[in-house]
Scaffold this active site. Structure first.
Site, PDB file in Angstrom:
ATOM      1  N   GLU A  91      47.421 -36.395   4.409  1.00  7.25           N
ATOM      2  CA  GLU A  91      46.563 -36.425   3.211  1.00  7.25           C
ATOM      3  C   GLU A  91      46.901 -35.275   2.269  1.00  7.25           C
ATOM      4  O   GLU A  91      47.004 -35.470   1.049  1.00  7.25           O
ATOM      5  CB  GLU A  91      45.093 -36.355   3.613  1.00  7.25           C
ATOM      6  CG  GLU A  91      44.144 -36.350   2.428  1.00  7.25           C
ATOM      7  CD  GLU A  91      42.681 -36.283   2.834  1.00  7.25           C
ATOM      8  OE1 GLU A  91      41.908 -35.582   2.158  1.00  7.25           O
ATOM      9  OE2 GLU A  91      42.321 -36.941   3.824  1.00  7.25           O
TER      10      GLU A  91
ATOM     11  N   LYS B 204      30.994 -29.220   7.999  1.00  2.00           N
ATOM     12  CA  LYS B 204      32.268 -29.603   7.383  1.00  2.00           C
ATOM     13  C   LYS B 204      33.049 -28.362   7.005  1.00  2.00           C
ATOM     14  O   LYS B 204      32.469 -27.349   6.612  1.00  2.00           O
ATOM     15  CB  LYS B 204      32.036 -30.461   6.122  1.00  2.00           C
ATOM     16  CG  LYS B 204      33.314 -30.856   5.391  1.00  2.00           C
ATOM     17  CD  LYS B 204      33.034 -31.658   4.133  1.00  2.00           C
ATOM     18  CE  LYS B 204      34.330 -31.987   3.398  1.00  2.00           C
ATOM     19  NZ  LYS B 204      34.107 -32.786   2.185  1.00  2.00           N
TER      20      LYS B 204
ATOM     21  N   GLU C  36      31.713 -37.591   5.639  1.00  2.00           N
ATOM     22  CA  GLU C  36      32.268 -36.474   4.868  1.00  2.00           C
ATOM     23  C   GLU C  36      31.732 -36.489   3.441  1.00  2.00           C
ATOM     24  O   GLU C  36      31.378 -35.449   2.881  1.00  2.00           O
ATOM     25  CB  GLU C  36      33.799 -36.564   4.862  1.00  2.00           C
ATOM     26  CG  GLU C  36      34.470 -35.469   4.072  1.00  2.00           C
ATOM     27  CD  GLU C  36      35.984 -35.644   3.969  1.00  2.00           C
ATOM     28  OE1 GLU C  36      36.583 -35.000   3.087  1.00  2.00           O
ATOM     29  OE2 GLU C  36      36.554 -36.421   4.757  1.00  2.00           O
TER      30      GLU C  36
ATOM     31  N   GLU D 108      38.531 -34.850 -10.154  1.00  2.30           N
ATOM     32  CA  GLU D 108      37.119 -34.650  -9.803  1.00  2.30           C
ATOM     33  C   GLU D 108      36.350 -33.831 -10.833  1.00  2.30           C
ATOM     34  O   GLU D 108      36.665 -32.669 -11.082  1.00  2.30           O
ATOM     35  CB  GLU D 108      37.014 -33.970  -8.437  1.00  2.30           C
ATOM     36  CG  GLU D 108      35.584 -33.816  -7.947  1.00  2.30           C
ATOM     37  CD  GLU D 108      35.502 -33.370  -6.506  1.00  2.30           C
ATOM     38  OE1 GLU D 108      34.374 -33.241  -5.999  1.00  2.30           O
ATOM     39  OE2 GLU D 108      36.556 -33.139  -5.883  1.00  2.30           O
TER      40      GLU D 108
END
Length: 387
Positions: free
Chosen positions: A369, A138, A233, A189
């Site tokens: 995004e 990733k 992901e 987050e």
């Protein structure tokens, strides 16, 4: 060089927090805890050993404060200095008062760096890297939006707007060396929270756009929960966090599947992780340093992802994708991932946003995004153009 720098005793304490956020203040605010720091009692000089710097600051501050709290900002690149300070006064106000409508910030110039076309090419380059390097699982690629405002940024109003629009997140504002340079944002987050031996982590990875129409919004959420690309992901991030925390914890509870986390603009896949530390001497800052950067903002494996990102991204991240939060003399604290953010210097702002790239990523969708993520700060400014 002395690790600790004591602020000048001539610095004014300023009025009470009710009068609002002022230049030189710092803030870290969550749904259930708010730390508004006024002035600066101590700050760390740029040196190695972030945990040692923090411990020394807290020990020295204990001479003049009953329960000192340290507020900090960690950079994406550990070679850069962390911003660590103990405010002269730390207030814990309640929720922000509702403000009258703030005039929209008027922009004189705006520049996307890289451009949307260049960012999409960067995603294609990242996909090629993932295809040609089987060990690379990733990458997270970011872009910036640079704004010049007609007037200096009104920090008080913008921070209040960030807080009001993101009540379940982590709103922050940290000065960067002087009272004009700030790093601000509202992250959804949690990197890590420590309360005694209890550890909480809530990684987010996998994203979908929210819609004003309830039916479309619900469909977007369901699609995200079933998306193989987004589930993969997210799994990469959880796996990496498990590898870091499990050796440090006596118990660690990780749900088998992610759940949904909502912001004003986006749905995210999130996994609430709970653990109990084996060693109570491990602090919240120690945990943040061990976890940072997670694959949610960098990639996996970390070293390979860093090198690939450095080759593709045409700018330095600075404190974007770092960590921001607080800790105290008992080792408790909370640190959020430093995203949905901007660096502000007077009238100049640089906004940052990134997207996770894995096999199956579509360049145009990843660009959209990042644009939706930039909206967190743009909405607080009252700017409605699409980035």
């Amino acid at each position: 060089m002395d690790m600790l720098t004591r602020a000048s005793s001539k610095q004014a304490a300023g009025p009470a927090p009710a009068t609002g956020f002022q230049a030189g203040d710092c803030l870290f605010a969550t749904e259930d805890e708010v730390f508004h720091g006024r002035g600066c009692l101590l700050q760390a000089a740029p040196q190695d050993g972030v945990s040692q710097q923090a411990a020394s600051l807290l020990a020295q501050a204990a001479d003049s404060q009953t329960a000192p709290v340290l507020l900090g900002l960690l950079p994406y690149d550990p070679a850069l200095p962390a911003q660590l300070r103990i405010p002269r006064e730390t207030h814990r106000p309640g929720a922000p008062a509702q403000l009258p409508a703030m005039p929209r910030a008027r922009t004189l110039q705006r520049r996307e760096h890289p451009s949307r076309a260049a960012y999409e090419q960067g995603v294609r380059d990242a996909l090629h890297q993932l295809d040609s390097q089987p060990a690379l699982r990733k990458l997270v690629l970011a872009r910036t939006l640079q704004l010049e405002l007609a007037q200096d940024l009104d920090l008080h109003h913008v921070i209040q707007r960030l807080w009001q629009r993101n009540p379940h997140g982590y709103t922050y504002a940290m000065p960067l060396g002087d009272d004009r340079r700030y790093f601000i944002g509202a992250s959804p987050e949690l990197l890590v929270r420590r309360r005694g031996r209890q550890v909480t982590v809530h990684p987010l990875a996998g994203t979908a756009t929210r819609h004003a129409d309830p039916a479309l919004d619900a469909d977007s959420a369901r699609t995200l929960l079933d998306s193989p690309k987004d589930l993969h992901e997210h799994a990469v991030v959880v796996e990496a966090i498990d590898a870091v925390l499990r050796p440090l914890c006596r118990t660690l509870d990780i749900p088998a599947r992610p759940s949904l986390t909502a912001t004003a603009r986006l749905w995210h896949l999130g996994t609430p992780i709970q653990g109990e530390l084996a060693d109570p001497a491990i602090t919240a800052l120690d945990l943040a340093l061990a976890l940072h950067p997670t694959p949610a903002v960098c990639g996996l494996p970390t070293a390979d992802a860093r090198r690939a990102i450095a080759r593709i991204e045409p700018f330095e991240r600075g404190y974007f994708a770092g960590a921001v939060g607080w800790c105290d003399h008992q080792g408790d604290g909370a640190w959020a991932v430093a995203i949905r953010c901007a660096q502000a210097i007077g009238r100049q702002l640089t906004l940052y946003a990134g997207a996770g790239i894995v096999p199956g990523s579509v360049p145009a969708q990843e660009c959209i995004e990042t644009g939706n993520k930039l909206r967190t700060v743009l909405d607080a400014l009252g700017i409605d153009t699409t980035p």
